[in-house]
Design a protein around this motif. Structure first.
Motif, PDB file in Angstrom:
ATOM      1  N   PHE A 182      14.095  -1.231  -5.881  1.00 15.70           N
ATOM      2  CA  PHE A 182      12.683  -1.195  -6.242  1.00 15.70           C
ATOM      3  C   PHE A 182      12.517  -1.854  -7.613  1.00 15.70           C
ATOM      4  O   PHE A 182      13.137  -1.440  -8.603  1.00 15.70           O
ATOM      5  N   TYR A 228       6.226   1.797   1.287  1.00 16.04           N
ATOM      6  CA  TYR A 228       6.118   1.375  -0.110  1.00 16.04           C
ATOM      7  C   TYR A 228       5.658   2.539  -0.995  1.00 16.04           C
ATOM      8  O   TYR A 228       6.214   2.787  -2.069  1.00 16.04           O
ATOM      9  N   GLU A 231       8.444   5.155  -1.247  1.00 17.86           N
ATOM     10  CA  GLU A 231       9.530   4.733  -2.120  1.00 17.86           C
ATOM     11  C   GLU A 231       9.103   4.805  -3.580  1.00 17.86           C
ATOM     12  O   GLU A 231       9.888   5.150  -4.463  1.00 17.86           O
TER      13      GLU A 231
END
Length: 578
Positions: free
Chosen positions: A414, A548, A551
């Motif tokens: 990330f 997304y 995370e």
């Protein structure tokens, strides 16, 4: 009863009263006071002092007629027990019809005797009954959690009886302990039955409650019982033979015992205001008292019977000294740590290996920390939709044992996470099968964080590269990492010395202890990591739908964990500019 065994403490000098000469007068005086108290309890209204002459004659008669020390103690207990039984039967006859003898006392006088006996029982058993009522709920709860419901129910039934007895004696139960009605029609016969119940059951009930609610007090009271058991000739001989079999057992003499008791009774210096080192000196004095108390306890067990009678109550005294000193040391620990902590060239505290377990990571359930900036990009949902789901997601956090997306196999790192890792000086390591993050805390220890599953290992700082072993592609460091010579994990090396908590010892002796402590610190850190990740599945965070967003939440949870780790082990930590 056979005669005392012939040994160095009881020489075959032909004197039949040899065992009597070994009994200290202080021990006999204590027995006389105990007998006077028992005799006074049989007649409500009388004090133990009024029964002292009779008690002295009673003890003297038993002392002269007994064949040995064990026989002396058994005869006293047997005679007192028989006297209590005879007196109880006479009271029962006087309180009733008298078995057809027509013995009728004045009603007012009988009522006065009942009230007087009630007052005596209240004074004797009141404190114990109130202790039972106050701590009953906690004891029952602990038994249900740690054992089973049947044992808890049995104890609860006995507790209910004890509460009723307390009310019958005129005691006021603590608030919230139940409602009971006092029996106003108790006569002398029923009061004698109540007295019998109190004498045979109250201590047993209280002992079970103390065992779970106050283990320290339970130990102290058991020590008193053990001390009485030690004052038996056969028990003394068994212990003396066992201790003498050890060539390094030490000296077991009255002179040695006197020296140890003088050290135990020595006062601890009171720290002066604004005087550096005084608190440390006081702590050292308390540690020395603990050492001396353990040595005194060991010496007392090995004393001959004559010596034990001169130091009656030593076991209770030693346990009390150790308990008090440990409590004081625990209270002063934080100040002591600051006083002895070393600092580096910049004036910052030097991190030690023992900090890993002395100050383990904690997750504050009620803390309201600021949410990391990377979570702020989650799209907002309508307020009405949030209100509908909040009630269903604000419950207890679920158990999370692995990362769903963050730093999992086959997934890219990330992007927003990398600057945060640099701020905390965290090192990201990726290989074909696993990803983990390393944090270093000075030259003392390092923390490795795994994501599949969520686990944390805390190990001594490793200056070599061949310490960890691989399990399915996952590097798992040994608990003995960094403890062996030159950073090697070698349990066969016995000459290498380790120093921790101010103690220096061999790798063989201290290595397993340090490894166990590091295992505990790792478990605590793993719990905190999983609780941080669990927060991503409750409340508003549970509304995230896309991978997304999820995370991003996990990245925020991980950054929160890093912040807790640095704050725990580096209180003066300042983030480094990436």
């Amino acid at each position: 009863m056979s005669a005392p065994p012939i040994n160095e403490d009881n020489p075959p000098d032909g004197r039949a009263g040899n065992w009597r000469q070994s009994i200290a007068q202080s021990f006999r005086s204590e027995e006389v006071r105990s007998i006077a108290k028992e005799l006074a309890s049989l007649e409500p209204g009388l004090s133990s002092a009024s029964k002292m002459p009779l008690a002295m004659k009673f003890e003297e008669f038993i002392f002269k007629s007994a064949t040995d020390f064990d026989d002396y103690r058994k005869k006293i207990q047997k005679r007192i027990k028989k006297l209590k039984k005879t007196y109880s039967e006479q009271q029962s006859i006087a309180g009733g019809v008298g078995g057809g003898k027509g013995v009728v006392e004045n009603a007012d006088l009988m009522r006065e005797k009942v009230l007087l006996l009630q007052s005596e029982l209240r004074d004797e058993f009141g404190a114990r009954l109130l202790y039972i009522a106050k701590n009953a709920d906690e004891a029952v709860r602990l038994i249900r959690e740690n054992q089973d419901d049947h044992k808890a129910d049995v104890l609860l039934s006995h507790i209910e009886n004890a509460k009723q007895w307390a009310v019958d004696l005129g005691l006021e139960l603590p608030a919230g302990t139940g409602s009971f009605v006092k029996d106003e029609k108790r006569d002398m016969e029923s009061m004698n039955k109540l007295k019998k119940y109190l004498e045979t059951r109250v201590d047993h009930i209280r002992s079970h409650i103390i065992k779970y609610t106050d283990p320290v007090l339970f130990l102290e009271e058991k020590i008193v019982e053990i001390d009485d058991t030690m004052l038996k000739d056969k028990v003394t001989e068994v212990f003396r033979k066992a201790l003498k079999a050890d060539p390094d057992g030490g000296e077991f003499s009255v002179e040695k015992m006197k020296q140890l008791m003088e050290l135990i009774n020595a006062p601890v210096p009171i720290p002066r205001r604004n005087q550096e080192g005084d608190s440390l000196q006081a702590a050292v004095a308390r540690i020395e008292k603990v050492r001396v108390a353990s040595q005194a306890l060991y010496t007392y067990v090995g004393l001959p019977l004559a010596g034990k009678t001169s130091f009656r109550g030593t076991m209770e005294k030693c346990v009390s000294v150790v308990s008090d000193c440990l409590n004081e040391l625990e209270g002063d620990y934080n100040n002591l740590v600051k006083e002895v902590d070393g600092v580096d060239a910049d004036g910052k505290r030097i991190i030690l290996l023992e900090d890993a377990w002395n100050n383990p990571m904690q997750f504050a359930e009620s803390e309201n920390e600021e949410t990391p900036a990377i979570e702020e990009t989650i799209s907002e949902e309508p307020d009405t939709k949030r209100q509908k789901t909040d009630s269903a997601t604000n419950g207890k956090a679920p158990m999370v044992i692995r990362s769903r997306f963050l730093l999992t196999s086959g997934r890219k790192t990330f992007s927003t996470l990398l600057p945060e890792l640099k701020k905390k000086r965290a090192k990201l390591v990726r290989n074909r099968s696993a990803t983990f993050v390393k944090l270093e805390f000075g030259d003392a220890f390092e923390m490795t964080i795994y994501f599949e599953p969520l686990l944390v290992t805390i190990r001594a700082k490793d200056h070599s590269q061949d310490e960890a072993f691989s399990t399915g592609g996952l590097c798992w460091p040994s608990l003995y990492q960094g403890l062996g010579p030159s950073g090697k994990d070698s349990r066969d090396v016995k000459e290498n010395n380790l120093s921790v908590l101010g103690v220096m010892g061999s790798y063989e002796s201290l290595g397993p202890i340090i490894a166990k402590k590091l295992e505990y610190a790792s478990a605590q850190a793993s719990y905190v990591l999983r609780r941080c990740f669990a927060e991503t599945a409750v409340g508003k965070s549970a509304l995230a739908k896309s991978e997304y967003e999820k995370e991003m939440l996990e990245a925020g949870a991980f950054i929160r964990f890093l912040r807790i780790a640095r704050a725990t082990y580096n209180p003066d930590w300042v983030d480094v500019d990436p």
